[in-house]
Enzyme design. Structure first.
Site, PDB file in Angstrom:
ATOM      1  CG  ASP A  56      -1.799   1.265   1.231  1.00  0.00           C
ATOM      2  OD1 ASP A  56      -2.829   1.237   0.530  1.00  0.00           O
ATOM      3  OD2 ASP A  56      -1.451   2.249   1.903  1.00  0.00           O
ATOM      4  CE1 TYR A  61       0.993   8.196   2.512  1.00  0.00           C
ATOM      5  CE2 TYR A  61       1.398   5.980   1.719  1.00  0.00           C
ATOM      6  CZ  TYR A  61       0.650   6.854   2.460  1.00  0.00           C
ATOM      7  OH  TYR A  61      -0.447   6.392   3.140  1.00  0.00           O
ATOM      8  N   GLY A 285       4.196  -0.893   8.236  1.00  0.00           N
ATOM      9  CA  GLY A 285       5.339  -0.248   7.599  1.00  0.00           C
ATOM     10  C   GLY A 285       6.657  -0.796   8.130  1.00  0.00           C
ATOM     11  CD  GLN A 291      12.408  -1.544  10.718  1.00  0.00           C
ATOM     12  OE1 GLN A 291      11.786  -1.216   9.705  1.00  0.00           O
ATOM     13  NE2 GLN A 291      12.867  -0.645  11.573  1.00  0.00           N
TER      14      GLN A 291
END
Length: 320
Positions: A56, A61, A285, A291
């Site tokens: 997404d 952005y 995110g 991560q």
């Protein structure tokens, strides 16, 4: 990860998707600070290797940069994920962001996103914000036409109220809503999520970890050291006192809950969002490889009723 159908579409998506807001880089109004594009590309490719099947992003952005980075990451990828993006935010030569939903603007934004993403069709195109409100009918009708023309596969909205969804749906069915939803922003539970469930509108929740606040990596020292162009520093009240102390105390509780199952607080926060029957998936995110791995456990793991109750007691005793 078990796939879930997104609303009235034929898209079967993983419960966790890759959120590309932060990889837009620095130097714009809602940046997360500087970002290394090579790390972004590596992170997206790791997400795909881990089984995530949708990304997404949004035109705004990084003022187009996030879409360009997504295209770079997907170049040569054999099993391409679905790509979702958004319209209704435009910018000028001075990098000032405006709100626009006229037909001409939406069409121009769609064409620009197709070019930046290097695709022939956008899998899910969303109105980013219902602003200006007097133009949401025109904006939504344009998305319906873009779908009919084959420019986009499915059309959705973001940040809409139940009333706004009801207003535009007479022009064509809404496939999905993208709302902010987390333990510290549960407002959509009142009317928005029930509306979506009643009308077969998929929900892809954004900021399930409250823009990094519930990951367990955030401390007062780290908040104080955020770069000047990180939007959270000045524009997110949950990063400021007295809410910051309250939220860090919440993280301590999430750490304790997660430790019982071998998960971190971020996974607990995502699992809490996914527990709601109206929610199809959550946008997560990441800015660096590594991560995402510790968060994917939230996709199929369920909090116990007692743990959900434990969290509810804290939230009621410590309102925002």
């Amino acid at each position: 990860m078990q796939l879930r159908q997104l609303g009235n579409s034929d898209l079967s998506i993983t419960p966790i998707g890759f959120g590309a807001w932060a990889i837009g880089g620095g130097g714009w109004a809602f940046a997360w600070g500087a970002q290394d594009d090579a790390e972004s590309v590596a992170t997206i490719r790791e997400a795909l290797d881990l089984g995530i099947n949708w990304i997404d992003t949004a035109a705004v952005y990084g003022l187009g940069h996030s879409e360009e980075v997504v295209a770079k990451a997907l170049a040569g990828v054999s099993r391409r994920p679905y790509v979702f993006t958004k319209c209704a935010r435009v910018w000028d030569e001075n990098r000032q962001i405006g709100k626009r939903l006229t037909a001409d603007s939406v069409r121009a934004e769609c064409e620009a996103s197709l070019q930046r993403l290097k695709v022939d069709v956008i899998d899910l195109y969303q109105i980013h914000w219902p602003e200006p409100p007097e133009d949401i009918d025109e904006g939504w009708q344009t998305l319906v036409k873009l779908k009919e023309e084959g420019k986009i596969r499915w059309a959705g909205v973001s940040n809409f109220s139940a009333e706004q969804m009801a207003q535009v749906s007479k022009f064509g069915p809404i496939t999905s809503l993208q709302p902010p939803y987390s333990m510290i922003r549960p407002e959509v539970e009142a009317s928005v999520l029930p509306y979506c469930r009643a009308h077969n509108i998929g929900v892809i929740a954004y900021s399930p970890m409250a823009s990094g606040l519930l990951t367990g990596a955030m401390t007062r020292e780290r908040v104080a050291a955020l770069p000047a162009d990180d939007w959270r520093k000045e524009k997110n009240r949950h990063y400021q006192e007295p809410l910051l102390t309250r939220n860090l105390n919440l993280v301590d509780m999430l750490k304790a809950i997660g430790a019982r199952h071998g998960h971190g607080p971020g996974a607990v926060a995502i699992a809490w969002v996914l527990r709601h029957p109206a929610v199809t998936a959550a946008i997560v995110g990441a800015r660096r490889p590594g991560q995402l791995k510790e968060l994917l456990g939230a996709a199929d793991w369920r909090l116990t009723p007692a743990e959900i109750g434990e969290i509810d007691v804290f939230l009621k005793a410590n309102p925002t």
